[in-house]
Design an enzyme around this catalytic site. Structure first.
Site, PDB file in Angstrom:
ATOM      1  N   LYS A 108       0.819  -1.230   0.000  1.00 47.61           N
ATOM      2  CA  LYS A 108       0.000   0.000   0.000  1.00 47.61           C
ATOM      3  C   LYS A 108       0.841   1.263   0.000  1.00 47.61           C
ATOM      4  O   LYS A 108       0.471   2.263  -0.613  1.00 47.61           O
ATOM      5  CB  LYS A 108      -0.977   0.008   1.177  1.00 47.61           C
ATOM      6  N   GLU A 193       2.606  -3.646  10.989  1.00 49.06           N
ATOM      7  CA  GLU A 193       3.649  -3.356  10.008  1.00 49.06           C
ATOM      8  C   GLU A 193       5.021  -3.593  10.635  1.00 49.06           C
ATOM      9  O   GLU A 193       5.159  -3.603  11.868  1.00 49.06           O
ATOM     10  CB  GLU A 193       3.566  -1.891   9.573  1.00 49.06           C
ATOM     11  N   LYS A 208      -3.940   3.600   2.719  1.00 44.92           N
ATOM     12  CA  LYS A 208      -5.128   2.911   2.192  1.00 44.92           C
ATOM     13  C   LYS A 208      -6.216   3.907   1.806  1.00 44.92           C
ATOM     14  O   LYS A 208      -6.898   3.737   0.793  1.00 44.92           O
ATOM     15  CB  LYS A 208      -5.634   1.915   3.235  1.00 44.92           C
TER      16      LYS A 208
HETATM   17  N1  HSE Z   1      -0.626  -3.481   9.465  1.00 45.90           N
HETATM   18  C1  HSE Z   1      -1.797  -3.584   8.644  1.00 45.90           C
HETATM   19  C2  HSE Z   1      -3.014  -3.589   9.546  1.00 45.90           C
HETATM   20  C3  HSE Z   1      -1.744  -4.851   7.843  1.00 45.90           C
HETATM   21  O1  HSE Z   1      -2.859  -3.758  10.757  1.00 45.90           O
HETATM   22  O2  HSE Z   1      -4.130  -3.372   9.059  1.00 45.90           O
HETATM   23  C4  HSE Z   1      -2.735  -4.910   6.733  1.00 45.90           C
HETATM   24  O3  HSE Z   1      -2.555  -3.905   5.803  1.00 45.90           O
END
Ligand code: HSE
Length: 438
Positions: A108, A193, A208
């Site tokens: 993303k 992440e 996003k």
């Molecule tokens: N780190 C992201 C979340 C993973 O917790 O939504 C999915 O994109």
């Protein structure tokens, strides 16, 4: 290639972590069902990863640690990029597209920040750069916005689009757990992440939201114009006050088309408890979309994790395989769903938004302070909807105020004036409130 000549579609995977490994495993587990759907076998022929060993995958798969081995392999039709980040992911994707390969990415950050460049390379080479898994994990929200809702003018969308953040807020609300403790659990479960500040400071959600807004409104990807605020300042006390007032605290990404342009903002938000969005808990994601013809539609499901994200990665692979088998000379859909973009739609600054607000103001417990605060708010045309003032065993008490709709610029001035009052003993906590009525 046509369905007569196609024996299999060949896939290469770059990056074999949670999502890359999950995607490989899903293709193995559901291969037969997928072949029935597509009409040919989808085969993983090459994987590049620094951590993979030959025991992890079938012996027919060629493994190495250099992603450019995958990208430059003439046998590979579709490259799955699950390395993450920019270096070497940007060059890997760019090179694959330039080599005439279709690319499926779960990245993303890459799409939100460098997507405009990469989509141009894809278009020049008449190949697809697909990115369903980059937003909301297993929920097919890109497909919904770009195809299912394509007859609509999208008015707004609002989503819980970071599973880690939602998991933390849910655990804090339901089990009174500490922020740091829940974050460690989210990391262990593979949701967070690599740098978890991306989750808790809203950067992941902003990536996003940038992607969804571009598709919803036909505007270029503009990550740098997305207002971003995380959840690290939210306290159990705020969650408790919100509950008393009939709200839940969620970390939302909101994009809205207004008369002034497009709002793109990520921040903690109070939403009425009775809204379906308020009951999306744990690692769940949900996106509420309002189209001018259909009204409101809600998309709900797992937003992170190996299998859920792989579900979207492989759906993109299947779409591309079908297009290849149909012999299309170029992708059926423009990357952002628009052939002619709304280049004139400007992104509105956060100061220009109008919404309702929750304010928690720490004050010394003396007579007259509430009257002074009310007078300041009134002076900036901000009217009060509800007030809670709790007696605590301390000299400092919080006054909690819900306002009616106000202009953010005026609210900022009012907060500065309130913080300057002698009997206000600390910073004002401000959380935006959205009701999503209609
Ligand atoms: N780190 C992201 C979340 C993973 O917790 O939504 C999915 O994109």
């Amino acid at each position: 290639m046509n369905s007569e000549s196609a024996k299999s579609i060949k896939v290469g995977i770059c990056g074999f972590g949670t999502v890359g490994g999950g995607s490989y495993n899903l293709l193995q587990a559901n291969g037969e069902e997928i072949t029935r759907r597509v009409g040919c076998v989808i085969d993983v022929v090459r994987i590049a990863s620094r951590s993979i060993t030959s025991g992890d995958v079938d012996s027919t798969v060629n493994i190495s640690n250099d992603p450019f081995d995958v990208v430059n392999d003439p046998e590979v039709d579709i490259v799955i990029e699950t390395i993450g980040g920019f270096d070497p992911a940007f060059e890997v994707v760019r090179q694959a597209l330039a080599n005439g390969k279709h690319v499926v990415t779960a990245n993303k950050a890459l799409v939100a920040e460098r997507g405009n460049e990469l989509f141009a390379v894809a278009q020049e080479n008449a190949v697809t750069l697909a990115f369903e898994s980059s937003v909301a994990g297993g929920i097919p929200i890109i497909k919904a916005l770009r195809e299912g809702l394509s007859a609509n003018k999208i008015d707004w969308l609002a989503g819980i689009i970071n599973g880690t953040g939602n998991f933390i807020l849910t655990e804090m609300a339901e089990k009174q757990r500490q922020f740091a403790d829940v974050l460690i659990e989210a990391q262990q479960l593979g949701y967070a992440e690599a740098d978890p500040t991306f989750d808790v400071e809203g950067i992941d959600a902003a990536h996003k939201l940038t992607i969804m807004a571009a598709i919803a409104f036909g505007i270029p990807l503009q990550f740098d114009k997305t207002y971003t605020e995380g959840i690290s300042r939210i306290t159990p006390q705020d969650i408790g006050f919100a509950k008393q007032l009939g709200y839940r605290v969620k970390h939302l990404g909101i994009a809205r088309r207004t008369d002034n342009g497009v709002e793109m903002r990520v921040h903690p938000t109070l939403i009425p408890r009775k809204r379906l969005l308020a009951s999306v808990d744990g690692v769940g994601n949900a996106v509420l979309v309002h189209g001018n013809a259909v009204g409101s539609t809600l998309y709900n499901g797992p937003g992170a994790g190996a299998d859920a994200t792989a579900s979207s990665v492989i759906a993109d692979v299947i779409d591309i395989a079908r297009q290849k088998l149909a012999g299309l000379s170029k992708p059926l859909l423009p990357a952002l769903g628009y052939l002619s973009m709304h280049d004139d739609l400007e992104v509105v600054s956060i100061e220009e938004i109008e919404t309702e607000y929750y304010l928690r103001i720490p004050v010394n417990d003396v007579v007259g302070v509430l009257a002074k605060i009310s007078s300041i708010l009134q002076g900036f045309d901000i009217s009060i909807d509800a007030v809670i003032q709790k007696e605590l065993d301390s000299m400092t008490v919080p006054i909690v105020i819900l306002t009616h709709k106000a202009l953010e610029k005026k609210l900022n001035l009012a907060i500065a004036a309130i913080e300057a009052l002698e009997d206000v003993s600390g910073e004002v906590m401000r959380i935006r409130v959205e009701t999503f009525a209609g």
